[in-house]
Write an enzyme that holds these catalytic residues in place. Structure first.
Site, mmCIF file in Angstrom:
data_model
loop_
_atom_site.group_PDB
_atom_site.id
_atom_site.type_symbol
_atom_site.label_atom_id
_atom_site.label_comp_id
_atom_site.label_asym_id
_atom_site.label_seq_id
_atom_site.Cartn_x
_atom_site.Cartn_y
_atom_site.Cartn_z
ATOM 1 N N GLU A 1 16.583 -48.787 -52.792
ATOM 2 C CA GLU A 1 16.685 -49.645 -54.061
ATOM 3 C C GLU A 1 17.896 -50.337 -53.774
ATOM 4 O O GLU A 1 18.928 -50.017 -54.062
ATOM 5 C CB GLU A 1 16.526 -48.753 -55.310
ATOM 6 C CG GLU A 1 16.396 -49.529 -56.496
ATOM 7 C CD GLU A 1 15.221 -50.540 -56.552
ATOM 8 O OE1 GLU A 1 15.735 -51.618 -56.980
ATOM 9 O OE2 GLU A 1 14.146 -50.210 -56.202
ATOM 10 N N ASP B 1 18.407 -52.986 -48.356
ATOM 11 C CA ASP B 1 16.920 -53.565 -48.350
ATOM 12 C C ASP B 1 15.974 -52.869 -47.629
ATOM 13 O O ASP B 1 16.080 -52.516 -46.397
ATOM 14 C CB ASP B 1 17.181 -55.067 -47.695
ATOM 15 C CG ASP B 1 15.690 -55.886 -47.666
ATOM 16 O OD1 ASP B 1 14.815 -55.269 -48.067
ATOM 17 O OD2 ASP B 1 15.756 -57.219 -47.205
ATOM 18 N N GLY B 2 15.013 -52.254 -48.098
ATOM 19 C CA GLY B 2 14.075 -51.222 -47.468
ATOM 20 C C GLY B 2 13.088 -51.888 -46.530
ATOM 21 O O GLY B 2 12.941 -51.378 -45.478
ATOM 22 N N HIS C 1 11.053 -49.731 -51.577
ATOM 23 C CA HIS C 1 11.391 -50.292 -53.230
ATOM 24 C C HIS C 1 11.125 -49.114 -54.164
ATOM 25 O O HIS C 1 10.289 -49.334 -54.951
ATOM 26 C CB HIS C 1 10.469 -51.361 -53.506
ATOM 27 C CG HIS C 1 10.822 -52.334 -52.098
ATOM 28 N ND1 HIS C 1 10.157 -52.561 -51.128
ATOM 29 C CD2 HIS C 1 11.582 -53.784 -52.281
ATOM 30 C CE1 HIS C 1 10.756 -53.594 -50.167
ATOM 31 N NE2 HIS C 1 11.336 -54.411 -50.972
ATOM 32 N N ASP D 1 6.284 -51.135 -51.480
ATOM 33 C CA ASP D 1 5.961 -51.508 -52.826
ATOM 34 C C ASP D 1 6.681 -52.451 -53.382
ATOM 35 O O ASP D 1 7.590 -52.415 -54.499
ATOM 36 C CB ASP D 1 5.733 -50.386 -53.626
ATOM 37 C CG ASP D 1 5.501 -50.749 -54.912
ATOM 38 O OD1 ASP D 1 4.659 -51.757 -55.291
ATOM 39 O OD2 ASP D 1 5.684 -49.693 -55.822
ATOM 40 N N HIS E 1 -0.519 -44.539 -57.919
ATOM 41 C CA HIS E 1 0.077 -43.187 -57.807
ATOM 42 C C HIS E 1 -1.158 -42.402 -57.707
ATOM 43 O O HIS E 1 -0.865 -40.897 -57.099
ATOM 44 C CB HIS E 1 0.681 -42.983 -59.133
ATOM 45 C CG HIS E 1 1.986 -43.905 -59.193
ATOM 46 N ND1 HIS E 1 2.905 -44.397 -60.410
ATOM 47 C CD2 HIS E 1 2.669 -44.131 -58.256
ATOM 48 C CE1 HIS E 1 3.644 -45.080 -60.054
ATOM 49 N NE2 HIS E 1 3.739 -44.891 -58.677
ATOM 50 N N SER F 1 6.908 -43.807 -58.394
ATOM 51 C CA SER F 1 6.505 -43.390 -56.935
ATOM 52 C C SER F 1 7.326 -42.173 -56.589
ATOM 53 O O SER F 1 6.943 -41.172 -55.944
ATOM 54 C CB SER F 1 6.535 -44.301 -56.019
ATOM 55 O OG SER F 1 5.643 -45.455 -56.301
#
Length: 282
Positions: free
Chosen positions: A119, A145-146, A42, A166, A19, A101
């Site tokens: 997500e 699904d990213g 994610h 991520d 971060h 994030s």
């Protein structure tokens, strides 16, 4: 698999590194007037209560962000990240909440910038949706699904974007999927900035991921990793984390050269604490 909950790890040493660098990247993007998109493959729950059961179970934030707060020797480059943390806690001096994030990014985005947040975990997606329900089209939460959903947004209309990749790496194939996804993303949008987070583990997949990303053709990259303790003798557990950034800002290497020794000093738990920084400009 949908068992992973980041709340167990919120605010730990890996979050601090991730971060802090994320805020640095967004501040660099903000130097230009042209809007951009922040895409999180994610996104998690967005924000985490550190006084609830998930976070309290291991209290990893106590060995992470809590070590930074209250220090008088904080480098100037770290202060923007800590301001996000303090503002979320209403500058109360108490650490009750930690920004994931999306909540690190949101305060830095300007009126014309946009967020697209992926997500799959139903509970985390509901929390994320609630956090950003008043943002309208500025922040859209997607139950997809990213890894594959991102394709619909590359290239973004603004032709500027920061993509955070991520995943939890619960499934070993995530490592291979990350490489495949980055390849496809670069094909669609070669000028985007991509930040891949990964855990530092004993496993071969963890060790090989940055090496495979380095071999992608024609890219400029920066790789930074930080270990906070020696690997466990039994080979289990995460001893650090790393970030692999494609198309990084030219200012980032100097920032990390200054800040990483301080982070190792503050977050290190034994003589195994160290960092590694390398980069290559195509």
């Amino acid at each position: 698999m949908l068992s992973y909950r980041h709340a167990f790890h919120a605010g730990n040493h890996a979050d601090v590194l991730k971060h802090f660098v994320l805020v640095q990247l967004l501040e660099y993007f903000n130097q230009k007037d042209k809007p951009y998109w922040y895409i999180d493959t994610h996104a998690g729950a967005g924000c985490y209560a550190l006084d609830e059961a998930f976070a309290r179970k291991n209290a990893e934030f106590e060995e992470g962000v809590a070590r930074l707060l209250g220090r008088k020797d904080v480098p100037s480059e770290v202060k923007s990240y800590l301001k996000v943390v303090r503002d979320l806690n209403n500058n109360s001096g108490k650490l009750r909440l930690y920004p994931g994030s999306p909540c690190c990014a949101a305060p830095l985005l300007r009126a014309d910038d946009r967020m697209r947040l992926f997500e799959l975990h139903p509970a985390d997606r509901q929390l994320l949706q609630k956090t950003f329900e008043e943002h309208g089209s500025k922040a859209i939460v997607l139950e997809q699904d990213g890894f594959t959903g991102i394709n619909a947004f590359l290239p973004p209309p603004t032709r500027r974007a920061l993509v955070l990749i991520d995943p939890p790496y619960e499934v070993k194939t995530d490592y291979r999927t990350v490489v495949s996804m980055v390849k496809e993303s670069l094909r669609r949008f070669p000028t985007g900035t991509y930040m891949v987070w990964y855990p530092r583990l004993h496993s071969m997949q963890s060790r090989e991921l940055p090496e495979k990303l380095k071999r992608l053709p024609g890219i400029s990259w920066l790789h930074v990793s930080m270990d906070v303790h020696k690997p466990a003798e039994d080979g289990f557990g995460m001893h650090g984390s790393g970030l692999f950034i494609i198309n990084p800002p030219w200012t980032l290497p100097a920032t990390l050269k200054k800040v990483m020794p301080w982070l190792v000093e503050v977050l290190g738990q034994d003589e195994g604490a160290s960092f590694k920084l390398e980069s290559e400009i195509a």
